[in-house]
Design a protein around this motif. Structure first.
Motif, PDB file in Angstrom:
ATOM      1  N   GLY A 163       0.803  -1.218   0.000  1.00 29.08           N
ATOM      2  CA  GLY A 163       0.000   0.000   0.000  1.00 29.08           C
ATOM      3  C   GLY A 163       0.834   1.264   0.000  1.00 29.08           C
ATOM      4  O   GLY A 163       1.849   1.360  -0.697  1.00 29.08           O
ATOM      5  N   GLY A 189       3.164  -1.843  -4.034  1.00 36.39           N
ATOM      6  CA  GLY A 189       2.240  -0.731  -4.190  1.00 36.39           C
ATOM      7  C   GLY A 189       2.483   0.022  -5.484  1.00 36.39           C
ATOM      8  O   GLY A 189       3.412  -0.294  -6.235  1.00 36.39           O
ATOM      9  N   LEU A 224      -4.746   3.609   3.557  1.00 41.66           N
ATOM     10  CA  LEU A 224      -4.603   4.625   2.516  1.00 41.66           C
ATOM     11  C   LEU A 224      -5.347   5.888   2.948  1.00 41.66           C
ATOM     12  O   LEU A 224      -6.562   5.860   3.148  1.00 41.66           O
ATOM     13  N   GLU A 271      -8.396  -0.747   0.803  1.00 42.31           N
ATOM     14  CA  GLU A 271      -7.135  -1.495   0.889  1.00 42.31           C
ATOM     15  C   GLU A 271      -7.348  -2.966   1.239  1.00 42.31           C
ATOM     16  O   GLU A 271      -6.442  -3.778   1.091  1.00 42.31           O
TER      17      GLU A 271
END
Length: 313
Positions: A163, A189, A224, A271
């Protein structure tokens, strides 16, 4: 273990024996907490101040509970309503805290390095509860304790951290800890959310989730922040989830017994898919919260003992 630490400001530079000591002590507190017989006199007569310049119900409550279970007098300073909001500097705050003669100071601040600056100016033992995009040491310790309880030794484990790595103090602390104890760490990510120099910390970079998760023992998702989308660093929430959100299809590339982790709070459907977040066979997200209290008890205990020793020298 060498000289006991005065503060806990970073994971970076913490040696494996020091990490092992904190995890072993935290493990004893897990058992104590579950038994209901918490040792309430360990910090009796000590004052713990939670000084949070940023909101964090989970971390602040966890430190408050840890302090109270050890018998400390716990004070939560509401910074939004304090003189800091009226223009008082961090150094003025340090002088005020010294006058209060607190023993343990837990600090969360939006600026990287703020807890370190306070540690230079106050007599109390300082614990970094998250500073900017720098570090979040106790989160990495509770994550490590959770992993160790399921997987045993760290050596040879493959951990994928997925992420918004660029803005994540959780990712930075976890990378430092996991590399130090011998795990193989991958970061996964979009290119806009992976720092260019991150490979220098001993990790392998992936931009494709399926490749990054292949054969992983642990899949650690990161929160996020909504402003990342507003700034154009990622596409829409739907597109982000399609490419980098954890769902059953992507998770199938990890090992069959892989763990699913998330520091919380979660953006479900951004996420991580709810079905995986709540999957009792793989998700240890709720267990992470329980481990957080035990780890913070271990840190408070260790720093209080260290402070007592330094005073007696």
């Amino acid at each position: 273990m060498g000289e006991p630490p005065r503060h806990l400001l970073t994971i970076e530079g913490l040696a494996p024996p020091a990490i092992a000591h904190l995890l072993d002590l935290a493990e004893s507190y897990v058992l104590l907490n579950r038994s209901g017989r918490t040792e309430r006199d360990m910090l009796r007569g000590r004052t713990l101040i939670n000084l949070f310049f940023e909101d964090s119900t989970r971390t602040r409550t966890s430190f408050e509970l840890a302090g109270k279970r050890l018998g400390a007098d716990v004070i939560n300073m509401s910074v939004a309503a304090s003189s800091v909001n009226k223009g008082e500097t961090l150094l003025d705050t340090a002088a005020t805290l010294n006058a209060m003669q607190c023993d343990l100071l837990v600090v969360r601040h939006a600026q990287s390095g703020a807890p370190s600056l306070l540690a230079q100016k106050v007599d109390a033992a300082v614990i970094n509860a998250g500073d900017g995009t720098h570090e979040h040491p106790t989160q990495a310790l509770l994550d490590a304790l959770t992993i160790r309880r399921h997987k045993g030794d760290f050596a040879g484990l493959v951990v994928a951290i997925c992420g918004d790595v660029a803005h994540s103090r959780v990712a930075r602390s976890n990378i430092h800890l996991l590399v130090t104890v011998g795990a193989t760490v991958r970061v996964v990510g979009p290119p806009t959310l992976i720092p260019a120099a991150i490979a220098g910390l001993g990790v392998t970079v992936f931009h494709d989730m399926k490749a990054g998760l292949a054969g992983a023992d642990v899949v650690m998702m990161l929160r996020l922040q909504k402003e990342r989308m507003a700034r154009g660093l990622v596409p829409s929430a739907r597109e982000y989830f399609r490419f980098w959100g954890l769902d059953a299809e992507k998770f199938a590339h990890a090992k069959p017994d892989a763990l699913v982790m998330h520091p919380g709070p979660m953006n479900r459907g951004v996420e991580i898919d709810s079905a995986l977040a709540d999957d009792p066979a793989h998700s240890v997200i709720r267990e992470q919260v329980e481990m957080g209290v035990a780890v913070r008890m271990a840190v408070l205990d260790t720093l209080a003992r260290s402070r007592a020793l330094s005073r007696n020298v």
